[in-house]
Design a protein around this motif. Structure first.
Motif, PDB file in Angstrom:
ATOM      1  N   ALA A 242      21.734   6.545   0.340  1.00  0.00           N
ATOM      2  CA  ALA A 242      22.444   5.457   1.043  1.00  0.00           C
ATOM      3  C   ALA A 242      21.535   5.359   2.220  1.00  0.00           C
ATOM      4  CB  ALA A 242      23.864   5.448   1.323  1.00  0.00           C
ATOM      5  N   VAL A 243      21.406   6.366   3.021  1.00  0.00           N
ATOM      6  CA  VAL A 243      20.851   6.217   4.376  1.00  0.00           C
ATOM      7  C   VAL A 243      19.279   6.128   4.442  1.00  0.00           C
ATOM      8  CG1 VAL A 243      20.245   7.540   6.528  1.00  0.00           C
ATOM      9  CG2 VAL A 243      22.448   7.524   5.853  1.00  0.00           C
ATOM     10  N   LEU A 244      18.683   6.552   3.390  1.00  0.00           N
ATOM     11  CA  LEU A 244      17.306   6.642   3.235  1.00  0.00           C
ATOM     12  C   LEU A 244      16.672   6.132   1.816  1.00  0.00           C
ATOM     13  CD1 LEU A 244      16.761  10.409   4.513  1.00  0.00           C
ATOM     14  CD2 LEU A 244      16.640   8.350   6.039  1.00  0.00           C
ATOM     15  N   GLY A 245      17.651   5.357   1.161  1.00  0.00           N
ATOM     16  CA  GLY A 245      17.183   5.091  -0.269  1.00  0.00           C
ATOM     17  C   GLY A 245      16.060   4.120  -0.149  1.00  0.00           C
ATOM     18  N   VAL A 246      15.592   3.821  -1.221  1.00  0.00           N
ATOM     19  CA  VAL A 246      14.457   3.147  -1.682  1.00  0.00           C
ATOM     20  C   VAL A 246      14.760   1.910  -2.277  1.00  0.00           C
ATOM     21  CG1 VAL A 246      12.879   5.029  -1.629  1.00  0.00           C
ATOM     22  CG2 VAL A 246      13.740   4.134  -3.723  1.00  0.00           C
ATOM     23  N   ARG A 247      13.796   0.896  -2.354  1.00  0.00           N
ATOM     24  CA  ARG A 247      14.002  -0.254  -3.132  1.00  0.00           C
ATOM     25  C   ARG A 247      13.105  -0.721  -4.078  1.00  0.00           C
ATOM     26  NH1 ARG A 247      14.697  -0.698   2.045  1.00  0.00           N
ATOM     27  NH2 ARG A 247      12.710  -1.481   2.495  1.00  0.00           N
ATOM     28  N   ARG A 248      12.114   0.046  -4.253  1.00  0.00           N
ATOM     29  CA  ARG A 248      11.120  -0.178  -5.103  1.00  0.00           C
ATOM     30  C   ARG A 248      10.537   1.243  -5.628  1.00  0.00           C
ATOM     31  NH1 ARG A 248       6.158   1.062  -2.686  1.00  0.00           N
ATOM     32  NH2 ARG A 248       6.142   1.342  -0.307  1.00  0.00           N
ATOM     33  N   GLY A 249       9.856   1.186  -6.757  1.00  0.00           N
ATOM     34  CA  GLY A 249       9.256   2.282  -7.403  1.00  0.00           C
ATOM     35  C   GLY A 249      10.500   3.030  -7.866  1.00  0.00           C
ATOM     36  N   LEU A 250      11.470   2.483  -8.421  1.00  0.00           N
ATOM     37  CA  LEU A 250      12.733   3.357  -8.935  1.00  0.00           C
ATOM     38  C   LEU A 250      12.302   4.487  -9.946  1.00  0.00           C
ATOM     39  CD1 LEU A 250      15.592   4.028  -8.348  1.00  0.00           C
ATOM     40  CD2 LEU A 250      16.240   2.327  -9.882  1.00  0.00           C
ATOM     41  N   LEU A 251      11.591   4.094 -11.201  1.00  0.00           N
ATOM     42  CA  LEU A 251      11.351   4.675 -12.140  1.00  0.00           C
ATOM     43  C   LEU A 251      10.383   6.099 -11.718  1.00  0.00           C
ATOM     44  CD1 LEU A 251      11.534   5.403 -15.105  1.00  0.00           C
ATOM     45  CD2 LEU A 251       9.512   3.900 -15.605  1.00  0.00           C
ATOM     46  N   ARG A 252       9.727   5.768 -11.001  1.00  0.00           N
ATOM     47  CA  ARG A 252       8.727   6.819 -10.498  1.00  0.00           C
ATOM     48  C   ARG A 252       9.419   7.733  -9.438  1.00  0.00           C
ATOM     49  NH1 ARG A 252       2.991   5.097  -8.073  1.00  0.00           N
ATOM     50  NH2 ARG A 252       4.098   3.277  -7.337  1.00  0.00           N
ATOM     51  N   LEU A 253      10.458   7.230  -8.753  1.00  0.00           N
ATOM     52  CA  LEU A 253      11.109   7.936  -7.952  1.00  0.00           C
ATOM     53  C   LEU A 253      12.197   9.013  -8.915  1.00  0.00           C
ATOM     54  CD1 LEU A 253      12.424   8.473  -5.035  1.00  0.00           C
ATOM     55  CD2 LEU A 253      14.134   6.720  -5.595  1.00  0.00           C
ATOM     56  N   MET A 254      12.518   8.551  -9.952  1.00  0.00           N
ATOM     57  CA  MET A 254      13.444   9.366 -10.753  1.00  0.00           C
ATOM     58  C   MET A 254      12.598  10.423 -11.142  1.00  0.00           C
ATOM     59  SD  MET A 254      15.750   6.256 -12.519  1.00  0.00           S
ATOM     60  CE  MET A 254      16.435   7.342 -13.792  1.00  0.00           C
ATOM     61  N   LEU A 255      11.585  10.140 -11.993  1.00  0.00           N
ATOM     62  CA  LEU A 255      10.556  11.075 -12.567  1.00  0.00           C
ATOM     63  C   LEU A 255      10.033  12.104 -11.387  1.00  0.00           C
ATOM     64  CD1 LEU A 255       8.395   8.687 -14.622  1.00  0.00           C
ATOM     65  CD2 LEU A 255       9.898  10.116 -15.531  1.00  0.00           C
ATOM     66  N   ASP A 256       9.783  11.776 -10.161  1.00  0.00           N
ATOM     67  CA  ASP A 256       9.622  12.623  -9.240  1.00  0.00           C
ATOM     68  C   ASP A 256      10.508  13.758  -9.029  1.00  0.00           C
ATOM     69  OD1 ASP A 256       7.229  11.611  -9.007  1.00  0.00           O
ATOM     70  OD2 ASP A 256       7.625  10.322  -7.005  1.00  0.00           O
ATOM     71  N   GLY A 257      11.727  13.126  -8.886  1.00  0.00           N
ATOM     72  CA  GLY A 257      13.144  13.770  -8.677  1.00  0.00           C
ATOM     73  C   GLY A 257      13.236  14.931  -9.872  1.00  0.00           C
ATOM     74  N   LEU A 258      12.978  14.329 -11.244  1.00  0.00           N
ATOM     75  CA  LEU A 258      12.989  15.382 -12.294  1.00  0.00           C
ATOM     76  C   LEU A 258      12.057  16.374 -12.417  1.00  0.00           C
ATOM     77  CD1 LEU A 258      13.817  12.442 -14.927  1.00  0.00           C
ATOM     78  CD2 LEU A 258      15.303  14.328 -14.036  1.00  0.00           C
ATOM     79  N   ILE A 259      10.805  15.994 -12.088  1.00  0.00           N
ATOM     80  CA  ILE A 259       9.662  16.944 -11.973  1.00  0.00           C
ATOM     81  C   ILE A 259      10.089  17.959 -10.820  1.00  0.00           C
ATOM     82  CG2 ILE A 259       7.330  17.269 -11.170  1.00  0.00           C
ATOM     83  CD1 ILE A 259       6.988  14.683 -12.278  1.00  0.00           C
ATOM     84  N   ILE A 260      10.583  17.586  -9.646  1.00  0.00           N
ATOM     85  CA  ILE A 260      11.186  18.453  -8.642  1.00  0.00           C
ATOM     86  C   ILE A 260      12.131  19.345  -8.991  1.00  0.00           C
ATOM     87  CG2 ILE A 260      11.921  18.740  -6.221  1.00  0.00           C
ATOM     88  CD1 ILE A 260      10.152  16.482  -5.528  1.00  0.00           C
ATOM     89  N   ALA A 261      13.217  18.676  -9.667  1.00  0.00           N
ATOM     90  CA  ALA A 261      14.239  19.453  -9.921  1.00  0.00           C
ATOM     91  C   ALA A 261      14.073  20.495 -11.176  1.00  0.00           C
ATOM     92  CB  ALA A 261      15.430  18.592 -10.394  1.00  0.00           C
ATOM     93  N   GLY A 262      13.134  20.132 -11.933  1.00  0.00           N
ATOM     94  CA  GLY A 262      12.769  21.071 -13.152  1.00  0.00           C
ATOM     95  C   GLY A 262      12.180  22.036 -12.531  1.00  0.00           C
ATOM     96  N   SER A 263      11.323  21.978 -11.773  1.00  0.00           N
ATOM     97  CA  SER A 263      10.265  23.048 -11.187  1.00  0.00           C
ATOM     98  C   SER A 263      11.259  23.993 -10.773  1.00  0.00           C
ATOM     99  CB  SER A 263       9.296  22.591 -10.266  1.00  0.00           C
ATOM    100  OG  SER A 263       8.392  21.704 -11.130  1.00  0.00           O
ATOM    101  N   LEU A 264      11.961  23.330  -9.482  1.00  0.00           N
ATOM    102  CA  LEU A 264      13.019  24.723  -8.680  1.00  0.00           C
ATOM    103  C   LEU A 264      13.913  25.027  -9.559  1.00  0.00           C
ATOM    104  CD1 LEU A 264      13.462  22.068  -5.567  1.00  0.00           C
ATOM    105  CD2 LEU A 264      11.911  23.873  -6.009  1.00  0.00           C
ATOM    106  N   LEU A 265      14.593  24.422 -10.736  1.00  0.00           N
ATOM    107  CA  LEU A 265      15.466  25.147 -11.506  1.00  0.00           C
ATOM    108  C   LEU A 265      14.752  26.165 -12.358  1.00  0.00           C
ATOM    109  CD1 LEU A 265      18.100  25.138 -13.152  1.00  0.00           C
ATOM    110  CD2 LEU A 265      17.214  23.631 -14.726  1.00  0.00           C
ATOM    111  N   PHE A 266      13.320  26.004 -12.606  1.00  0.00           N
ATOM    112  CA  PHE A 266      12.478  27.016 -13.373  1.00  0.00           C
ATOM    113  C   PHE A 266      12.468  28.311 -12.340  1.00  0.00           C
ATOM    114  CE2 PHE A 266       8.449  29.290 -14.330  1.00  0.00           C
ATOM    115  CZ  PHE A 266       8.600  29.367 -16.052  1.00  0.00           C
ATOM    116  N   LEU A 267      12.198  27.865 -11.272  1.00  0.00           N
ATOM    117  CA  LEU A 267      12.133  29.069 -10.232  1.00  0.00           C
ATOM    118  C   LEU A 267      13.408  29.969  -9.965  1.00  0.00           C
ATOM    119  CD1 LEU A 267       9.644  27.267  -7.529  1.00  0.00           C
ATOM    120  CD2 LEU A 267       8.925  29.159  -9.107  1.00  0.00           C
ATOM    121  N   ALA A 268      14.285  29.047  -9.868  1.00  0.00           N
ATOM    122  CA  ALA A 268      15.607  29.575  -9.470  1.00  0.00           C
ATOM    123  C   ALA A 268      16.184  30.312 -10.549  1.00  0.00           C
ATOM    124  CB  ALA A 268      16.761  28.387  -9.079  1.00  0.00           C
TER     125      ALA A 268
END
Length: 489
Positions: free
Chosen positions: A114-140
């Protein structure tokens, strides 16, 4: 802001130093730690609530939700403090305070969006989040999750709760990482502080999960400073946040665009190290890493699609700009009423070949003012348009017809050396303009005085030629002193 920052740094440093000096596991260390943790969480919640009150729109709700999440965390720590302080023993795990700890994560995620949200590139944003989350989950999972899952000294509920903390931090860190590069320019520092806060909270949660699965965690461990630092940083982020979330556009920082690939690279290196040391990747880790790599491929395809669309839009914008440029060029060199060349284009065309043969006809309409006075300016404008159309029709293809201003026109005849040719056109135009015009349902009659000028050796400027044609035109007028001025019918 400086004093607040120094106070926060003092709280973090003092907490860590005190826990290092006090005996490990002592009641004094426990009391100091839980008191500082509760205080830092409540101060951060109060800072977020203060910012929510002075903000508007989505930013207000975002900071309010963050305040709720940190208050929930303070509740969870208060429950923990009740067990370890007032009962002077270890708190059961899990307990009723754990939901208070865990509510911090969804509130923090919702608040950051809500504070820093974006208004464009939502699909790429979601994919970036999944890539980061998946990588960090792998390490964790490699460093903590697998050990917690396999540990035999924890109940299933304890295992699930121990895994919930580091996995929730994966989500929190992923959201912070993908929002940071896209924060509005005035919110960059706030986003950086929120990201640092997420990292500090992750240190605390990961350390807690690791020590807890080995049954070596005691309240008052120096790892608790990670939580203190996290809430101090979150409070500073709220304190310095702008009062409004201006829509000044999302600003991508080039180096931060690569952030999704940093945890992926670390995850791949960890997998290579694990295989090189003789261990095997479990099916879960193999599928997880393969999925993240597949997400990278999809992300690149989406980026290619977006870049193609951007390129297409750019070509369209360039074409529109060129068309607009052509329109502006036409307006700069043409009369807006008749569409004829204006004086600027007339002079530029005459000067294009300063030594070439050239003739000029200078026309001044007779009887135009009575048409304007009797039938109005609309009829006068329509008459000028008709005169321009007639002049274009009667002149050669290479001739340039211009309206010099008011009811004055000129014809540029390049290549003409014989004055007779120009005078023939002059007579033809005089005869044609003497015929009646039908304007807005009215039949009107006008006439024209036409002067002729031909370039002679030694003419240094177009003004000389125009002056000669103008003098010729006035000679024509003066030769007919008793001429009848045409009157509108």
């Amino acid at each position: 802001m400086l004093r607040v920052t120094l106070l926060g740094a003092l709280i973090v440093a003092g907490h860590f130093a005190a826990l290092r000096l006090l005996p490990e596991g002592s009641q004094a260390a426990t009391n100091l730690s839980v008191a500082t943790l509760i205080l830092s969480a409540l101060l951060a919640a109060a800072s977020a609530a203060r910012t929510a009150r002075r903000c508007a729109g989505r930013a207000r709700y975002g900071w309010a939700v963050l305040a709720v999440g940190m208050t929930g965390w303070a509740f969870g720590e208060s429950v923990w403090a009740f067990y370890v302080t007032f009962r002077e023993g270890n708190a059961p795990f899990p307990n009723i305070g754990d939901p208070g700890f865990l509510i911090m994560v969804p509130c923090a995620v919702a608040g950051m969006v809500a504070v820093l949200g974006v208004r464009r590139g939502l699909l790429r944003l979601m994919l970036d989040g999944l890539i980061i989350a998946g990588s960090l989950l792998f390490l964790a999972w490699i460093f903590i999750g697998q050990d917690v899952y396999d540990a035999g000294n924890l109940t299933p509920a304890a295992k699930a709760m121990s895994l919930a903390y580091p996995l929730s931090d994966v989500v929190l860190a992923a959201v912070a990482l993908i929002l940071l590069p896209r924060a509005a320019r005035g919110h960059r520092a706030t986003a950086g502080l929120i990201l640092a806060a997420a990292g500090a909270l992750s240190v605390g949660d990961l350390g807690f999960a690791y020590l807890n699965q080995h049954s070596t965690y005691t309240c008052g461990d120096p790892i608790d400073t990670g939580w203190v630092a996290g809430f101090v940083l979150m409070g500073l982020a709220a304190w310095r946040a702008p009062a409004d979330r201006r829509d000044d556009g999302e600003q991508d920082v080039p180096i931060l665009v690569w952030l999704p690939y940093v945890p992926l690279a670390i995850a791949i290196l960890a997998a290579v190290d694990r295989l090189a040391s003789g261990h095997r990747l479990t099916p879960f880790l193999s599928v997880l890493l393969g999925t993240v790599i597949l997400l990278v491929v999809v992300r690149q395809m989406v980026a290619l699609r977006d870049n193609t669309a951007l390129s297409r839009d750019l070509h369209r914008v360039v074409a529109e700009l060129r068309e607009r440029e052509a329109e502006l060029h036409h307006l700069a060199y043409h009369d807006p009423l008749t569409g004829l060349a204006n004086r600027m284009l007339f002079v530029d065309s005459a000067e294009a070949d300063p030594d070439g043969p050239l003739a000029v006809l200078y026309l001044d309409l007779d009887g135009f003012k009575p048409v304007n006075d009797r039938h109005g300016h609309a009829a006068g404008d329509a008459l000028l348009v008709e005169v321009g159309r007639l002049l274009r029709a009667e002149t050669r293809e290479g001739d340039l017809v211009a309206r010099l201003g008011g009811d004055e026109f000129a014809v540029l005849m390049p290549g003409v050396t014989d004055r007779t040719e120009a005078e023939d056109l002059s007579r033809r135009l005089t005869e044609r303009l003497a015929q009646p015009f039908t304007i807005l349902g009215h039949t009107v009659r006008i006439g024209a005085s036409v002067g002729v000028g031909v370039r002679e050796p030694g003419d240094l400027s177009v003004d000389t030629l125009l002056r000669r044609a103008d003098e010729s035109m006035y000679a024509v007028k003066s030769s007919r002193p008793n001429r009848r001025i045409p009157q509108p019918v």
